[in-house]
Design a protein around this motif. Structure first.
Motif, PDB file in Angstrom:
ATOM      1  N   THR A 127       0.852  -1.188   0.000  1.00  0.00           N
ATOM      2  CA  THR A 127       0.000   0.000   0.000  1.00  0.00           C
ATOM      3  C   THR A 127       0.886   1.236   0.000  1.00  0.00           C
ATOM      4  O   THR A 127       2.093   1.161   0.268  1.00  0.00           O
ATOM      5  N   ARG A 128       0.295   2.385  -0.281  1.00  0.00           N
ATOM      6  CA  ARG A 128       1.071   3.630  -0.280  1.00  0.00           C
ATOM      7  C   ARG A 128       1.673   3.894   1.103  1.00  0.00           C
ATOM      8  O   ARG A 128       2.840   4.260   1.219  1.00  0.00           O
ATOM      9  N   SER A 129       0.885   3.699   2.152  1.00  0.00           N
ATOM     10  CA  SER A 129       1.369   3.978   3.510  1.00  0.00           C
ATOM     11  C   SER A 129       2.520   3.055   3.886  1.00  0.00           C
ATOM     12  O   SER A 129       3.519   3.485   4.481  1.00  0.00           O
ATOM     13  N   TYR A 130       2.397   1.783   3.522  1.00  0.00           N
ATOM     14  CA  TYR A 130       3.443   0.803   3.849  1.00  0.00           C
ATOM     15  C   TYR A 130       4.725   1.112   3.075  1.00  0.00           C
ATOM     16  O   TYR A 130       5.820   1.141   3.650  1.00  0.00           O
ATOM     17  N   ALA A 131       4.594   1.360   1.759  1.00  0.00           N
ATOM     18  CA  ALA A 131       5.769   1.664   0.947  1.00  0.00           C
ATOM     19  C   ALA A 131       6.449   2.944   1.428  1.00  0.00           C
ATOM     20  O   ALA A 131       7.682   3.014   1.537  1.00  0.00           O
ATOM     21  N   SER A 132       5.664   3.955   1.726  1.00  0.00           N
ATOM     22  CA  SER A 132       6.215   5.219   2.203  1.00  0.00           C
ATOM     23  C   SER A 132       6.966   5.025   3.510  1.00  0.00           C
ATOM     24  O   SER A 132       8.047   5.606   3.723  1.00  0.00           O
ATOM     25  N   GLN A 180       5.988  -4.390  11.680  1.00  0.00           N
ATOM     26  CA  GLN A 180       5.229  -3.142  11.838  1.00  0.00           C
ATOM     27  C   GLN A 180       6.120  -1.937  11.518  1.00  0.00           C
ATOM     28  O   GLN A 180       6.401  -1.095  12.367  1.00  0.00           O
ATOM     29  N   TYR A 181       6.528  -1.859  10.260  1.00  0.00           N
ATOM     30  CA  TYR A 181       7.491  -0.822   9.872  1.00  0.00           C
ATOM     31  C   TYR A 181       6.888   0.581   9.922  1.00  0.00           C
ATOM     32  O   TYR A 181       7.588   1.541  10.188  1.00  0.00           O
ATOM     33  N   GLY A 182       5.611   0.701   9.688  1.00  0.00           N
ATOM     34  CA  GLY A 182       4.967   2.005   9.775  1.00  0.00           C
ATOM     35  C   GLY A 182       4.024   2.109  10.962  1.00  0.00           C
ATOM     36  O   GLY A 182       3.228   3.038  11.041  1.00  0.00           O
ATOM     37  N   GLY A 183       4.097   1.122  11.839  1.00  0.00           N
ATOM     38  CA  GLY A 183       3.181   1.105  12.966  1.00  0.00           C
ATOM     39  C   GLY A 183       2.050   0.118  12.742  1.00  0.00           C
ATOM     40  O   GLY A 183       1.852  -0.414  11.645  1.00  0.00           O
ATOM     41  N   ARG A 184       1.274  -0.127  13.805  1.00  0.00           N
ATOM     42  CA  ARG A 184       0.229  -1.143  13.758  1.00  0.00           C
ATOM     43  C   ARG A 184      -0.855  -0.805  12.739  1.00  0.00           C
ATOM     44  O   ARG A 184      -1.299  -1.680  11.974  1.00  0.00           O
ATOM     45  N   ASP A 185      -1.282   0.438  12.686  1.00  0.00           N
ATOM     46  CA  ASP A 185      -2.367   0.804  11.772  1.00  0.00           C
ATOM     47  C   ASP A 185      -1.958   0.626  10.312  1.00  0.00           C
ATOM     48  O   ASP A 185      -2.761   0.192   9.478  1.00  0.00           O
ATOM     49  N   VAL A 186      -0.706   0.982  10.009  1.00  0.00           N
ATOM     50  CA  VAL A 186      -0.212   0.803   8.638  1.00  0.00           C
ATOM     51  C   VAL A 186      -0.197  -0.680   8.289  1.00  0.00           C
ATOM     52  O   VAL A 186      -0.596  -1.081   7.185  1.00  0.00           O
ATOM     53  N   LEU A 187       0.250  -1.514   9.231  1.00  0.00           N
ATOM     54  CA  LEU A 187       0.300  -2.950   8.972  1.00  0.00           C
ATOM     55  C   LEU A 187      -1.103  -3.521   8.792  1.00  0.00           C
ATOM     56  O   LEU A 187      -1.342  -4.325   7.881  1.00  0.00           O
ATOM     57  N   ILE A 188      -2.046  -3.097   9.622  1.00  0.00           N
ATOM     58  CA  ILE A 188      -3.426  -3.594   9.493  1.00  0.00           C
ATOM     59  C   ILE A 188      -3.990  -3.231   8.119  1.00  0.00           C
ATOM     60  O   ILE A 188      -4.625  -4.056   7.446  1.00  0.00           O
ATOM     61  N   GLY A 189      -3.744  -2.004   7.683  1.00  0.00           N
ATOM     62  CA  GLY A 189      -4.199  -1.591   6.356  1.00  0.00           C
ATOM     63  C   GLY A 189      -3.546  -2.403   5.256  1.00  0.00           C
ATOM     64  O   GLY A 189      -4.185  -2.755   4.255  1.00  0.00           O
TER      65      GLY A 189
END
Length: 288
Positions: A127-132, A180-189
């Motif tokens: 996802t964009r958030s994960y890649a970013s 969880q590289y971007g945090g829990r919410d990023v990983l869930i998304g």
């Protein structure tokens, strides 16, 4: 004809196949040049991708090298016919590292893609958030505009499999599902996006749980890109030192066997989908 200063990966691969053809025939570069009536330096330039050749010359060289592999010759002729037809990634030449462009070039011409990811979700499914988050937390500090550029490029690469034109098998280790590289919410998304992608008709996602120990763990993430003929397959590996491309027959055989073994121990698609959902629910229920 002016020499190419930066031949593309595809142009270099054409040259590599010409060299292999010549070497399998037991001909030296000077011998082939003499038969063609050209300077030996011209042979070197063709084999390095720095100068092009016509389809007619390809078949002339094939005849001199006693190569009768018609499917391979047809595939090489198609590469020649495609010269000058740059892909969308050429817009980024001089802006992003060449490795980025070459990965997109490989994917853009592949007939099928198979990957194995041990640490991160595969780039074609991020996802964009994960890649970013990955680019932001990478080993090299990047300015925000660089993070955005690289993220946008990665998402644009995904069209090759989301369009349905290129079948994609993603073999993903459980470890990659839990980072969880971007945090829990990023990983869930990201996990929710994987579940959705797993239902795409052209995308197959299969998980290798921690409990599966009987498989060869590569030291890098791997992508096998199937060419129009087996001889033009390519394996691309991501490691800490950067991207590397393998096209020697021995390397291709070894990596094909490795990926096939991993595929044989991975969960089936429905099981994998349920497995991803279970981790997502676990993350959602976890309290900080």
């Amino acid at each position: 004809m002016a020499l190419r200063t930066n031949p593309t990966l595809r142009q270099r691969r054409l040259g590599t196949e010409l060299r292999r053809m010549r070497e399998q025939a037991g001909l030296g570069g000077s011998q082939l040049a003499r038969q063609l009536g050209i300077n030996p330096a011209h042979v070197t330039q063709m084999e390095s991708g720095k100068t092009g050749l016509s389809v007619e010359r390809l078949y002339t060289i094939a005849g001199m090298c006693m190569c009768d592999n018609q499917p391979l010759l047809d595939a090489l002729a198609e590469v020649i016919a495609d010269r000058g037809k740059g892909g969308w990634w050429e817009e980024y030449r001089g802006v992003l590292p060449v490795d980025y462009l070459e990965v997109a070039e490989l994917e853009g011409h592949a007939k099928r893609i198979t990957s194995f990811a041990m640490v991160y979700i595969p780039g074609l499914l991020q996802t964009r958030s994960y890649a970013s988050a990955l680019f932001t937390r990478g080993p090299l500090p990047l300015l925000p505009q660089e993070v955005d550029l690289r993220t946008t490029f990665r998402l644009r690469r995904q069209q090759v499999v989301r369009s349905g034109g290129t079948p994609y098998l993603a073999l993903v280790h459980e470890a990659a599902l839990r980072g969880q590289y971007g945090g829990r919410d990023v990983l869930i998304g990201q996990l929710a996006a994987l579940v959705e992608d797993s239902e795409h008709p052209g995308i197959s996602i299969r998980i290798v749980p921690f409990e599966v120990a009987d498989f060869p763990i590569p030291s890098e993430d791997l992508t096998h890109l199937t060419g129009p003929v087996p001889e033009l397959d390519t394996v691309q590996a991501d490691a800490s030192y950067g991207s590397h491309v393998f096209d020697l027959p021995a390397h291709l055989s070894r990596y094909r066997a490795t990926l096939e073994h991993i595929r044989s121990v991975a969960l089936q698609e429905d099981e994998s989908r349920s497995f991803i959902r279970s981790i997502m629910e676990e993350m959602q229920n976890r309290h900080d």
